[in-house]
Design an enzyme around this catalytic site. Structure first.
Site, PDB file in Angstrom:
ATOM      1  N   HIS A 201       0.786  -1.247  -0.037  1.00  9.14           N
ATOM      2  CA  HIS A 201       0.034  -0.056  -0.030  1.00  9.14           C
ATOM      3  C   HIS A 201       0.872   1.310   0.056  1.00  9.14           C
ATOM      4  O   HIS A 201       0.352   2.232  -0.146  1.00  9.14           O
ATOM      5  CB  HIS A 201      -0.850  -0.054   1.280  1.00  9.14           C
ATOM      6  CG  HIS A 201      -1.934  -1.152   1.136  1.00  9.14           C
ATOM      7  ND1 HIS A 201      -3.120  -0.749   1.093  1.00  9.14           N
ATOM      8  CD2 HIS A 201      -2.045  -2.380   1.171  1.00  9.14           C
ATOM      9  CE1 HIS A 201      -4.020  -1.847   0.924  1.00  9.14           C
ATOM     10  NE2 HIS A 201      -3.280  -2.843   1.043  1.00  9.14           N
ATOM     11  N   ASP A 414       3.321   9.461  -0.307  1.00  9.02           N
ATOM     12  CA  ASP A 414       2.199   8.901   0.192  1.00  9.02           C
ATOM     13  C   ASP A 414       2.078   7.568  -1.212  1.00  9.02           C
ATOM     14  O   ASP A 414       2.029   8.142  -2.277  1.00  9.02           O
ATOM     15  CB  ASP A 414       1.091   9.777   0.114  1.00  9.02           C
ATOM     16  CG  ASP A 414       0.024   9.295   0.999  1.00  9.02           C
ATOM     17  OD1 ASP A 414      -0.058   8.011   1.435  1.00  9.02           O
ATOM     18  OD2 ASP A 414      -0.824  10.089   1.685  1.00  9.02           O
TER      19      ASP A 414
HETATM   20  O1  F6P Z   1      -0.649   1.554   4.360  1.00 12.80           O
HETATM   21  C1  F6P Z   1      -0.491   2.314   5.252  1.00 12.80           C
HETATM   22  C2  F6P Z   1      -0.753   1.632   6.582  1.00 12.80           C
HETATM   23  O2  F6P Z   1       0.502   1.334   7.358  1.00 12.80           O
HETATM   24  C3  F6P Z   1      -1.647   0.526   6.822  1.00 12.80           C
HETATM   25  O3  F6P Z   1      -1.155  -0.502   6.619  1.00 12.80           O
HETATM   26  C4  F6P Z   1      -2.319   0.998   7.819  1.00 12.80           C
HETATM   27  O4  F6P Z   1      -3.611   0.424   7.976  1.00 12.80           O
HETATM   28  C5  F6P Z   1      -2.496   2.287   7.992  1.00 12.80           C
HETATM   29  O5  F6P Z   1      -1.409   2.865   7.383  1.00 12.80           O
HETATM   30  C6  F6P Z   1      -2.472   2.815   9.567  1.00 12.80           C
HETATM   31  O6  F6P Z   1      -1.137   2.256  10.107  1.00 12.80           O
HETATM   32  P1  F6P Z   1      -1.162   1.655  11.660  1.00 12.80           P
HETATM   33  O7  F6P Z   1      -2.045   0.258  11.166  1.00 12.80           O
HETATM   34  O8  F6P Z   1       0.224   1.465  11.922  1.00 12.80           O
HETATM   35  O9  F6P Z   1      -2.006   2.537  12.291  1.00 12.80           O
END
Ligand code: F6P
Length: 508
Positions: A201, A414
Site C-alpha cells: 500500500h 504517500d
Molecule cells: O498503508 C499504510 C498503513 O500502514 C496501513 O497498513 C495501515 O492501515 C495504516 O497505514 C495505519 O497504520 P497503523 O496500522 O500503523 O495504525
C-alpha cells in the site's frame, strides 16, 4: 484451549497443523465439532497487519469491545470483504493473546496475537521506525536493529502459519502491505497449493534507498513467494523490479521475474501497478444524506461562517506534510494573501503510532506551530487554525468534506492517499477544489486537481490562492472530471482486477 483459539495465540506450542491441505479438508468434513478439531477454512483470505477492528477494551460481562481500526487499508478492503465474504487474518491492535476467531459483518475475523515485546520490535520498531521511513524516501532517518528484524521474521512466520491453517485447498490468499513482506514465501513453503497475492500500500523506494536495508535480499525473496505482486504506481513497480535484479540477481522481463525453484526449473512472478481506491458510490450516498448535509452546514456556522474553509485530514504522520502545510498557511496570513477574518484552516490529525519517537516529535512540532499561528493571527472568538487531534467516523468526515471549499492533500510522500478520493466522492454538488501533492499516488489519476510540490512553499501558496479565488464554473469543470475518474475506478474494480489477475495465475 480449543483448536480455533490455539492457532492464533502468541504461545507457539500447538499452533500449526501439518502443511497438507488435504488433511485440513479431511478434518473439516469429518467433524462438525468446532471446539475440538475443526478449523473453518476459506476460499479467499486477506492477511493484513491489522484486523478491520481494534480491540479497545472489555465490557463488564467480559466480552471484548471492538472499534473500527485506522488507516486507508481498512477503509478500502473492508467493503470488498463485506461484498465477497471470506476471512481476514490480522492483529487486533493490542498486545496479548489473540482470542478465538469471530464473525463481523459477514467476514470471518481471525486474530493473530502479538506480545508486548513484539509490538515494540515488530510493529513500532521494524515496521514503523525502519521500513516506514525507508520506504517514504527517508523523510526521517530509518533505524536498523537486528533484534527488530528477528521479531519481524518471527511475527511474519506466525501470520503465515495462521493463514496456512485457515485457507481452503487451492484458496486465494491476499497478503497486504510492508508489515508482512516475508509472509508470501513462508506461506508458499507451508501451502504450495495456494494462489498468493501481495499488495504494497505504500511506496516502494528507489534502489539507492532500498539498498540501505541490511535485510534487502530477505525482503525481496519474501515478496517473491507470491504469484502476483501489486503496487500503487508504475514507479513503485519499476523500483521493485530493479530491486529484484540487484538484491537477488534474478532476471526480469517486462513485468515478470523468473524465480528458480530447483533443478533448473523456474516459477514466474508478475509485478504490476493496481492503484487502490474507495467505495465511491457508498461514500457519495453517505454524503447525500440529509443528516450529513445538515452537519456540514452546522460545521460552517460553528466556524463562524467564514468565506473560505480549508481542510486537511491526515493521520498525524511526518509523511503527510502537515508542518509544510501549516507554514504555507502562516505565510499566507503574514503576507495578507488570506485574512484570518474570513479564512479558516481545519486540520484533522488523527492519533497514530504514538509511542514511536518521530511521531511524538512531530506532534510536538505541529502543536507548537498551531499555537504560534493562532497566537499571532487569532482574535477573540476566532482562531485561524482549528486543530483536532482526534479520529472521526465516516459520516463526520463526509460532513467535513462538504463543508470545505479547498481540500489540502499535501503529503511529502504517500502510496495513494484515499482522503483525496473521499473528498471527490463526497462532492456530489460538484463544488470544492482539491490541492494535491504530486508525491501522492493519487496524483497519477486525479490530474484535474491543483498539483503541488509540498517542499515548494511559494508554489503551494500560489496554488492555494488560485484555489480560493477559482471561479465556480472552473471549480465545477475540474470537480466533474475528478468525479468521473473516482466513480469509474472504485475499490470494487481494484479488487476485481487484482483478484482476477491472481486467479489467472498472475498473468494478464
Ligand atoms: O498503508 C499504510 C498503513 O500502514 C496501513 O497498513 C495501515 O492501515 C495504516 O497505514 C495505519 O497504520 P497503523 O496500522 O500503523 O495504525
Amino acid at each position: 484451549m480449543n483448536a480455533a483459539h490455539s492457532d492464533a495465540a502468541v504461545e507457539t506450542d500447538d499452533r500449526l497443523a501439518p502443511p497438507d491441505p488435504t488433511r485440513a479438508a479431511a478434518i473439516d468434513t469429518a467433524t462438525n465439532d468446532m471446539s475440538t478439531t475443526h478449523t473453518a477454512t476459506s476460499d479467499l483470505l486477506v492477511v493484513a497487519n491489522r484486523l478491520p477492528v481494534d480491540r479497545t477494551g472489555t465490557a463488564a460481562d467480559g466480552t471484548p469491545i471492538y472499534e473500527r481500526s485506522p488507516g486507508g487499508l481498512v477503509a478500502a478492503l473492508e467493503p470488498v470483504m463485506r461484498a465477497t465474504g471470506g476471512a481476514w487474518v490480522g492483529w487486533p491492535g493490542v498486545a496479548g493473546d489473540a482470542g478465538a476467531p469471530f464473525e463481523s459483518g459477514g467476514i470471518q475475523l481471525v486474530p493473530v496475537g502479538l506480545s508486548a515485546e513484539e509490538v515494540t520490535r515488530f510493529y513500532e520498531g521494524f515496521s514503523n521506525a525502519t521500513l516506514w521511513p525507508l520506504y517514504h524516501d527517508v523523510i526521517v532517518q530509518p533505524i536498523f536493529h537486528r533484534s527488530w528484524f528477528d521479531a519481524y521474521e518471527a511475527v511474519n512466520r506466525r501470520f503465515a502459519e495462521v493463514a496456512a491453517r485457515h485457507a481452503a485447498p487451492g484458496a486465494s490468499v491476499w497478503v497486504q502491505d510492508y508489515q508482512l513482506q516475508l509472509v508470501p514465501a513462508r506461506l508458499r513453503e507451508l501451502r504450495p497449493d495456494l494462489r498468493i497475492g501481495f499488495f504494497n500500500h505504500i511506496p516502494f523506494p528507489g534502489y539507492e534507498i532500498f539498498s540501505q536495508l541490511p535485510w534487502r535480499r530477505q525482503i525481496v525473496e519474501g515478496i517473491l513467494g507470491a504469484d502476483l505482486v501489486g503496487f500503487q504506481r508504475q514507479s513503485d513497480t519499476t523500483n521493485f523490479l530493479r530491486a529484484c535484479r540487484r538484491a537477488t540477481r534474478l532476471t526480469t522481463r517486462s513485468q515478470r521475474i523468473a524465480v528458480p525453484t530447483g533443478e533448473g526449473a523456474t516459477r514466474v512472478v508478475r509485478a504490476a501497478p493496481f492503484p487502490i481506491s474507495i467505495d465511491s458510490a457508498g461514500f457519495e450516498a453517505l454524503a447525500r444524506t440529509p443528516e450529513v448535509a445538515a452537519r456540514a452546514r452546522r460545521i460552517r456556522s460553528d466556524l463562524g461562517d467564514p468565506a473560505t474553509v480549508l481542510l486537511g485530514v491526515d493521520r498525524l504522520d511526518y509523511t503527510k506534510g502537515i508542518l509544510e502545510r501549516l507554514k504555507m498557511f502562516e505565510e499566507l496570513l503574514e503576507d495578507g494573501q488570506v485574512s484570518a477574518s474570513d479564512t479558516v484552516l481545519v486540520q484533522v490529525a488523527s492519533p497514530s503510532r504514538e509511542r514511536v519517537e518521530a511521531y511524538r516529535a512531530l506532534r510536538n512540532d505541529v502543536e507548537v506551530t498551531v499555537g504560534r499561528i493562532n497566537g499571532d493571527h487569532g482574535v477573540v472568538g476566532r482562531a485561524p487554525v482549528h486543530y483536532l487531534h482526534q479520529s472521526f467516523d465516516r459520516a463526520e468526515m463526509a460532513a467535513l468534506y462538504l463543508a470545505a471549499d479547498v481540500m489540502l492533500v499535501t503529503a511529502l510522500r504517500d502510496g495513494m492517499n484515499l482522503v483525496a478520493k473521499e473528498y471527490v466522492a463526497a462532492r456530489h454538488d460538484e463544488d470544492g477544489v482539491l490541492v494535491l501533492s504530486e508525491f501522492a499516488g493519487a496524483a497519477d489519476e486525479l490530474t484535474q486537481a491543483l498539483l503541488v510540490n509540498p517542499h515548494d512553499i511559494d508554489g503551494m501558496k500560489e496554488q492555494v490562492v488560485d484555489a480560493v479565488r477559482m471561479s465556480p464554473s472552473q471549480r465545477r469543470r475540474r470537480m466533474r472530471a475528478l468525479r468521473r475518474r473516482v466513480a469509474a475506478h472504485d475499490v470494487g474494480r481494484w479488487a476485481q482486477s487484482f483478484l482476477g489477475a491472481l486467479a489467472g495465475g498472475g498473468h494478464d
